[in-house]
Design a protein around this motif. Structure first.
Motif: not given
Ligand code: LLP
Length: 414
Positions: A197, A234, A269, A271-272, A308, A312, A367
């Motif tokens: 990502s 990503g 594909e 997402g973010r 998050r 992270y 997320y």
């Protein structure tokens, strides 16, 4: 998406103060216009099929919006597959991924006649074939490759190195070909990869495209009719103003170097990329205190609402809704959870705050809510979708009293 008028904060045409008056904080708000604009830009620039990675934000309204824009869905569990189908995604536009698919997952995916299942291990390939035999079906599959590329992203979200658990090592492809040879109920139609990502470095995309082109050709040379080559998600998004933005046009020009006149359909594909910058978390100041010279601004969102930063060390810009106080103060913004890692940011400069003020945590559309929990027996956040000057609550969590009732006390403890 967010702008200030008469010292008030608006998301599209709706005032945040107005929403905050009628809804208890913390809550997430998403901008429909921002999602639409981002999707359209992504699809038109890359000219590829887009499967929205539902894991980033799996609210039914968000998936439905994506479907209405023409997106397919990338799902990784029965729950996500159900969500995509219930939100109206055409099963033929759904791909099923995931490193640990159980037989139940596989049977369920087979029963929904989706586009394909992306296989992540040799054992899984054999199980899919056996289940397909039992159900008397031929199932379309893709192989998720592990192309051994370092996405140069944080370790916890890297998925494409040889030492990561994801995908099938490209050195094992001979074994895959042998098994495919005897697996008559699977039909290989695609290959895919996802190497992590938050990828910004254009050279990484070049490497992905180069390796996927070589691998697609390898499959074709071995007699497989490859119809789909999925280049993963990503795509990096920016979490800080004035920071590097991924130039989609550059990604596209790298694609064109490798995939001119190919016979297969290319897809991504992400997402973010589609939702991160379209969402904010709205929270209130519970208390302000000074410990050891540090000014703590304690807000009602915490690692239970947005994990998050704690998980992270991810950065999210934090801003007050009311910017009228010109006196600046340094704050360490922390949540109410009993963990010292429950901190959103340290020593940031904000207009002087008081208890009850509304604070926004930006770029939390991906997320965010999907990773929220009931830790410390606190409730999950509400979610709201704004569309120009109207808004709608799209998720109403259980109350603390309701979710506590989900536990059962055995008779012998009564
Ligand atoms: N495809 C696969 C197979 C994936 O594993 C993922 C994300 C995606 C697509 C979508 O990646 P995206 O475009 O959103 O980067 N919770 C972490 C992110 C974990 C991503 C997991 N896989 C975070 O908050 O940063």
């Amino acid at each position: 998406m967010i702008y200030y008028r008469n010292k008030k904060t608006f998301i599209e045409g709706v005032s945040l103060e107005e929403i905050a008056r009628s809804h208890a904080t913390p809550f997430y708000i998403y901008s429909q216009n921002k999602i639409e604009d981002t999707f359209e830009k992504l699809e038109s620039t890359l000219s590829a099929e887009i499967f929205y990675a539902v894991k980033a934000n799996s609210n039914q309204a968000i998936i439905k919006l994506m479907a209405s824009l023409g997106a397919g869905a990338d799902v990784v569990s029965i729950g996500e597959l159900e969500r995509a189908i219930m939100a109206g995604v055409n099963p033929k536009k759904i791909i099923f991924e995931g490193i640990g698919k159980t037989n139940e997952d596989i049977s369920f995916a087979l029963s929904k006649s989706i586009r394909l299942i992306n296989v992540e291990s040799i054992d899984e390939l054999q199980r899919i074939n056996s289940i397909a035999i039992k159900q008397n079906k031929i199932v379309d599959i893709g192989i998720r490759l592990n192309p051994n590329i370092d996405g140069q992203t944080i370790d916890k979200i890297s998925t494409g190195k040889k030492t990561d658990k994801f995908g099938i090592d490209t050195e094992k492809l001979r074994d895959i070909f042998q098994i495919l040879e005897v697996s008559k109920n699977v039909n290989l139609i695609g290959i895919s990869c996802h190497i992590g990502s938050q990828i910004f470095n254009i050279n990484i995309f070049t490497e992905i495209f180069k390796k996927m082109k070589i691998n697609a050709q390898l499959f074709i040379d071995n007699g497989y009719l490859i119809k789909h080559v999925d280049l993963g998600g990503g795509l990096g998004v920016t979490y800080q103003q004035n920071k590097e933005v991924l130039k989609l046009e550059l990604v596209k020009s790298e694609m064109d170097k490798f995939f001119k006149n190919v016979e297969y359909q290319l897809s991504f594909e992400p997402g973010r990329y589609l939702v991160a910058n379209a969402g904010i978390l709205v929270t209130s100041v519970i208390t302000i205190k000074n410990n050891g010279g540090i000014n703590f601004l304690i807000i009602d969102a915490g690692m239970h609402s947005l994990i998050r930063p704690a998980l992270y060390k991810a950065h999210h810009d934090i801003e007050p809704v009311d910017k009228s106080n010109s006196e600046l103060t340094s704050y360490t913004v922390a949540g109410p959870i009993c963990e010292s890692s429950d901190i959103f940011d340290k020593n940031i400069s904000l207009p002087k705050q008081k208890v009850g003020n509304i604070i926004i945590i930006k770029d939390t559309g991906a997320y965010g809510k999907v990773m929220a929990s009931n830790y410390n027996s606190r409730g999950l956040p509400i979610e709201i979708l704004v569309n120009n000057d109207i808004f709608c609550k799209i998720y109403q969590p259980l109350t603390a009293q309701e979710f506590i009732r989900q536990d059962t006390i055995p008779e012998w403890l009564d």
